[in-house]
Design an enzyme around this catalytic site. Sequence first.
Site, PDB file in Angstrom:
ATOM      1  N   TYR A  48      47.921  25.271  50.672  1.00  0.00           N
ATOM      2  CA  TYR A  48      47.041  25.244  49.491  1.00  0.00           C
ATOM      3  C   TYR A  48      46.767  23.837  48.965  1.00  0.00           C
ATOM      4  O   TYR A  48      45.783  23.634  48.246  1.00  0.00           O
ATOM      5  CB  TYR A  48      47.635  26.057  48.328  1.00  0.00           C
ATOM      6  CG  TYR A  48      47.699  27.553  48.520  1.00  0.00           C
ATOM      7  CD1 TYR A  48      47.098  28.197  49.599  1.00  0.00           C
ATOM      8  CD2 TYR A  48      48.368  28.346  47.583  1.00  0.00           C
ATOM      9  CE1 TYR A  48      47.190  29.569  49.752  1.00  0.00           C
ATOM     10  CE2 TYR A  48      48.451  29.718  47.735  1.00  0.00           C
ATOM     11  CZ  TYR A  48      47.859  30.322  48.824  1.00  0.00           C
ATOM     12  OH  TYR A  48      47.952  31.682  48.966  1.00  0.00           O
ATOM     13  N   HIS A 103      53.273  33.106  55.796  1.00  0.00           N
ATOM     14  CA  HIS A 103      51.941  33.287  55.209  1.00  0.00           C
ATOM     15  C   HIS A 103      51.108  34.346  55.934  1.00  0.00           C
ATOM     16  O   HIS A 103      50.473  35.191  55.305  1.00  0.00           O
ATOM     17  CB  HIS A 103      51.208  31.943  55.212  1.00  0.00           C
ATOM     18  CG  HIS A 103      50.155  31.835  54.168  1.00  0.00           C
ATOM     19  ND1 HIS A 103      49.890  30.667  53.499  1.00  0.00           N
ATOM     20  CD2 HIS A 103      49.281  32.740  53.667  1.00  0.00           C
ATOM     21  CE1 HIS A 103      48.905  30.866  52.625  1.00  0.00           C
ATOM     22  NE2 HIS A 103      48.524  32.115  52.720  1.00  0.00           N
TER      23      HIS A 103
HETATM   24  N1  LIG Z   1      48.958  35.308  50.974  1.00  0.00           N
HETATM   25  C1  LIG Z   1      47.665  35.122  51.132  1.00  0.00           C
HETATM   26  O1  LIG Z   1      47.126  35.105  52.251  1.00  0.00           O
HETATM   27  C2  LIG Z   1      46.822  34.914  49.921  1.00  0.00           C
HETATM   28  C3  LIG Z   1      45.416  34.985  50.010  1.00  0.00           C
HETATM   29  C4  LIG Z   1      44.666  34.800  48.848  1.00  0.00           C
HETATM   30  C5  LIG Z   1      45.328  34.552  47.655  1.00  0.00           C
HETATM   31  N2  LIG Z   1      46.694  34.464  47.590  1.00  0.00           N
HETATM   32  C6  LIG Z   1      47.424  34.162  46.330  1.00  0.00           C
HETATM   33  O2  LIG Z   1      46.963  35.034  45.315  1.00  0.00           O
HETATM   34  C7  LIG Z   1      46.451  34.260  44.231  1.00  0.00           C
HETATM   35  C8  LIG Z   1      45.348  35.001  43.524  1.00  0.00           C
HETATM   36  O3  LIG Z   1      44.310  35.319  44.401  1.00  0.00           O
HETATM   37  P1  LIG Z   1      42.875  34.631  44.332  1.00  0.00           P
HETATM   38  O4  LIG Z   1      42.997  33.271  43.768  1.00  0.00           O
HETATM   39  O5  LIG Z   1      42.283  34.801  45.676  1.00  0.00           O
HETATM   40  O6  LIG Z   1      42.020  35.619  43.400  1.00  0.00           O
HETATM   41  P2  LIG Z   1      42.153  36.215  41.915  1.00  0.00           P
HETATM   42  O7  LIG Z   1      43.354  35.680  41.238  1.00  0.00           O
HETATM   43  O8  LIG Z   1      41.991  37.670  42.039  1.00  0.00           O
HETATM   44  O9  LIG Z   1      40.827  35.664  41.244  1.00  0.00           O
HETATM   45  C9  LIG Z   1      40.679  34.340  40.852  1.00  0.00           C
HETATM   46  C10 LIG Z   1      39.354  34.215  40.136  1.00  0.00           C
HETATM   47  O10 LIG Z   1      39.374  35.042  38.950  1.00  0.00           O
HETATM   48  C11 LIG Z   1      39.117  34.232  37.803  1.00  0.00           C
HETATM   49  N3  LIG Z   1      39.954  34.728  36.710  1.00  0.00           N
HETATM   50  C12 LIG Z   1      41.273  34.526  36.514  1.00  0.00           C
HETATM   51  N4  LIG Z   1      41.713  35.165  35.418  1.00  0.00           N
HETATM   52  C13 LIG Z   1      40.616  35.786  34.881  1.00  0.00           C
HETATM   53  C14 LIG Z   1      40.413  36.589  33.738  1.00  0.00           C
HETATM   54  N5  LIG Z   1      41.426  36.898  32.934  1.00  0.00           N
HETATM   55  N6  LIG Z   1      39.164  37.062  33.492  1.00  0.00           N
HETATM   56  C15 LIG Z   1      38.143  36.764  34.311  1.00  0.00           C
HETATM   57  N7  LIG Z   1      38.260  35.996  35.433  1.00  0.00           N
HETATM   58  C16 LIG Z   1      39.503  35.507  35.706  1.00  0.00           C
HETATM   59  C17 LIG Z   1      39.514  32.828  38.184  1.00  0.00           C
HETATM   60  O11 LIG Z   1      38.806  31.911  37.367  1.00  0.00           O
HETATM   61  P3  LIG Z   1      39.416  30.490  36.878  1.00  0.00           P
HETATM   62  O12 LIG Z   1      40.298  30.004  37.973  1.00  0.00           O
HETATM   63  O13 LIG Z   1      38.211  29.682  36.637  1.00  0.00           O
HETATM   64  O14 LIG Z   1      40.218  30.718  35.615  1.00  0.00           O
HETATM   65  C18 LIG Z   1      39.082  32.799  39.648  1.00  0.00           C
HETATM   66  O15 LIG Z   1      37.687  32.598  39.745  1.00  0.00           O
HETATM   67  C19 LIG Z   1      46.039  32.957  44.909  1.00  0.00           C
HETATM   68  O16 LIG Z   1      45.845  31.924  43.995  1.00  0.00           O
HETATM   69  C20 LIG Z   1      47.183  32.749  45.846  1.00  0.00           C
HETATM   70  O17 LIG Z   1      48.316  32.243  45.167  1.00  0.00           O
HETATM   71  C21 LIG Z   1      47.445  34.666  48.712  1.00  0.00           C
END
Ligand SMILES: NC(=O)c1ccc[n+]([C@@H]2O[C@H](COP(=O)([O-])OP(=O)(O)OC[C@H]3O[C@@H](n4cnc5c(N)ncnc54)[C@H](OP(=O)(O)O)[C@@H]3O)[C@@H](O)[C@H]2O)c1
Length: 260
Positions: A48, A103
């Site tokens: 990341y 991962h």
């Molecule tokens: N293991 C894996 O392969 C894998 C893959 C993907 C993700 N992940 C992990 O999971 C975490 C979360 O997944 P993600 O980042 O893909 O997606 P997510 O958390 O579902 O969505 C993130 C998006 O939602 C917005 N957001 C956050 N809180 C909000 C709220 N309360 N209301 C409205 N919009 C909101 C964020 O905006 P802002 O950032 O502008 O606040 C960003 O645009 C990642 O950061 C990572 O740590 C792991």
Amino acid sequence: MMNEKVLGSTGIKISEIGQGTWNYKGDVVPLRLGVSLGATHIDTAEIYGTEEVVGKAIEGIRDKVFLATKVWSDHLGYDDLLRAAEGSLHRLGVKCLDLYLVHWPNPAFPIRETMRAMEELVKCGKIKHIGVSNFSLEELKEAQESLSSQDIVANQVKYSLDAREIEEDLIPYCKSQKITVVAYSPIKGLAIRKGNDLLEEIASKHGKTRTQVALNFLTSEENVVAIPKANSLEHVKDNCGASGWRLSKEDVRRISERFK
Ligand SMILES: NC(=O)c1ccc[n+]([C@@H]2O[C@H](COP(=O)([O-])OP(=O)(O)OC[C@H]3O[C@@H](n4cnc5c(N)ncnc54)[C@H](OP(=O)(O)O)[C@@H]3O)[C@@H](O)[C@H]2O)c1
């Protein structure tokens, strides 16, 4: 107040809502706010590029945080994995990780070798617990069978109102095996989703937001926690408010029907 859930078979408790950091651009303040609101489970990965900022954010509060990072799927050979762990510890500025996850599965590396390296890291005190990510049911079983002295305590997988396939097999299996399901990308795309009228209705009944209702739905199973990513303070607060209360069984049923 943030709910906590037992991590796998460990008996230790982690926050029901954590903080993801993929594509995180918020610097230390949002992460520290999240920790102060109880979202103490912070998730990062060597790939990341956010381990350094997480390390800065947890300076002085390491003991309050449940710190998870992941080894990239090219580094699953024994020596490479040990090296990758050292790199993560260094970038995070810590001596020990609470949870170290594979991962993605990679058939180019025998899972037994990968898990041997993971067990070595536990033995020498560099990691406390072993997890996997993006492992199917079969891959998860193989990983479990490859361990000799430790358990797989978590499988981090995609889980949202738009992606509910894991409810069929993975969630029940993990429940039966005392494995925590960590829901990633739990809210992505929420704004454009169909069925938002129902989320609005339920949200206003509880005095919550749509996002909080969606997250609360995902964590309504006892072995599921979620790790939304938020750059803004407003989003961090909103996400933390998804815990500390529960949707009724009827709310869960209606949401489940609507988002089939
Ligand atoms: N293991 C894996 O392969 C894998 C893959 C993907 C993700 N992940 C992990 O999971 C975490 C979360 O997944 P993600 O980042 O893909 O997606 P997510 O958390 O579902 O969505 C993130 C998006 O939602 C917005 N957001 C956050 N809180 C909000 C709220 N309360 N209301 C409205 N919009 C909101 C964020 O905006 P802002 O950032 O502008 O606040 C960003 O645009 C990642 O950061 C990572 O740590 C792991």
